[in-house]
Design an enzyme around this catalytic site. Structure first.
Site, PDB file in Angstrom:
ATOM      1  N   GLY A  76      43.936  42.131  41.980  1.00 47.69           N
ATOM      2  CA  GLY A  76      43.809  43.117  41.395  1.00 47.69           C
ATOM      3  C   GLY A  76      42.332  43.589  41.419  1.00 47.69           C
ATOM      4  O   GLY A  76      41.947  44.627  41.281  1.00 47.69           O
ATOM      5  N   ASP A  77      41.359  42.906  42.001  1.00 45.98           N
ATOM      6  CA  ASP A  77      39.964  43.082  42.272  1.00 45.98           C
ATOM      7  C   ASP A  77      39.829  42.361  43.723  1.00 45.98           C
ATOM      8  O   ASP A  77      38.748  41.416  43.803  1.00 45.98           O
ATOM      9  CB  ASP A  77      39.098  42.774  41.157  1.00 45.98           C
ATOM     10  N   ALA A  78      40.395  42.464  44.766  1.00 47.03           N
ATOM     11  CA  ALA A  78      40.303  41.414  45.967  1.00 47.03           C
ATOM     12  C   ALA A  78      39.270  42.101  46.823  1.00 47.03           C
ATOM     13  O   ALA A  78      39.486  42.805  47.813  1.00 47.03           O
ATOM     14  CB  ALA A  78      41.666  41.726  46.648  1.00 47.03           C
ATOM     15  N   CYS A  79      38.173  41.632  46.425  1.00 46.51           N
ATOM     16  CA  CYS A  79      37.072  41.997  47.372  1.00 46.51           C
ATOM     17  C   CYS A  79      36.228  40.748  47.834  1.00 46.51           C
ATOM     18  O   CYS A  79      36.480  39.485  47.218  1.00 46.51           O
ATOM     19  CB  CYS A  79      35.884  42.836  46.427  1.00 46.51           C
TER      20      CYS A  79
END
Length: 249
Positions: free
Chosen positions: A171-174
């Site tokens: 969901g927040d794949a940085c």
């Protein structure tokens, strides 16, 4: 804001959420005010679930609440954040990253959901409040009113929903949220999993590939091949690249 007790806590910079993060030894503490307790509790529950799946991730050490807010304590993940890896190892790191996200997206029995309808609803709320952060937008998108960007998202929604595969997404794949062993380049853990849930895996693929391009100036092909989609749906990637920055605010 929840007030930590005890000595030795050092503030940690970075992150985009309305929380304060501290570190003491091998423990991180993420603190929030009363308004953020529900969101932080959701992150706790997701971190506990992910830690039990075999996917390398931070583990929950403690959970504290007070009338002023809450505090989530998690273990430090060993290794180096993806954003700090040298260019000489980037291809090997991308291959490891692809395999790890393929494993994440293959996990069964996830109790958390993040349907597209709820993500778009979040974007609608952020846009309505005038809270879109222009720093998250491309130069081209900054020339447009956020309401026009949202309209593009809504117009593309039917295409995205038809035939979409669902999987466990970070969901927040940085890159700052994924750590690597600096020698083997194996992924040692994921952090900041408050948005984890069942959704379209192209959300993660879109965020990772644009990060690889922006932060590493790298062709994401090694990542996509290792993941198993050497020829991804470019229209779907662009959709999530536009939607994500509208959901932070």
């Amino acid at each position: 804001m929840y007030q930590l007790k005890g000595d030795g806590w050092e503030p940690v910079s970075g992150g985009e959420s309305d929380t304060s993060v501290y570190r003491r030894g091998d423990v991180f503490a993420k603190c929030c005010s009363t308004n953020g307790v529900r969101e932080l509790r959701d992150e706790r529950d997701r971190a506990e679930w992910l830690a039990g799946t075999g996917i390398p991730a931070a583990t929950v050490v403690d959970w504290l609440e007070s009338p002023d807010g809450a505090c989530l304590m998690t273990s430090a993940v060993p290794g180096v954040a993806g954003s700090d890896l040298p260019s000489a190892v980037q291809v090997q790191a991308m291959e490891s990253l692809g395999r790890t996200f393929r494993d994440l997206h293959s996990l069964p029995d996830c109790p958390f959901e993040r349907p597209l309808a709820s993500v778009i609803a979040t974007a609608e709320d952020v846009v309505r409040r005038g809270a879109v952060n222009p720093a998250f937008l491309t130069d081209e998108w900054r020339l447009l009113d956020p309401a026009e960007l949202l309209a593009r998202v809504v117009a593309e929604r039917p295409y995205i929903e038809i035939g979409a595969d669902l999987a466990v997404c970070h969901g927040d794949a940085c890159l700052p949220n994924v750590f690597f062993d600096p020698e083997s380049l194996a992924v040692t853990g994921m952090i900041d999993v408050g948005r984890l849930g069942i959704g379209d895996p192209y959300l993660d693929l879109a965020l990772i590939t644009i990060q690889l391009y922006d932060e590493w100036s790298a062709d994401p092909t090694p990542f996509l091949r290792a993941y198993g989609v050497p020829d991804p749906d470019r229209r779907r990637l662009e959709f999530y690249r536009l939607l994500d920055p509208l959901t932070w605010g």
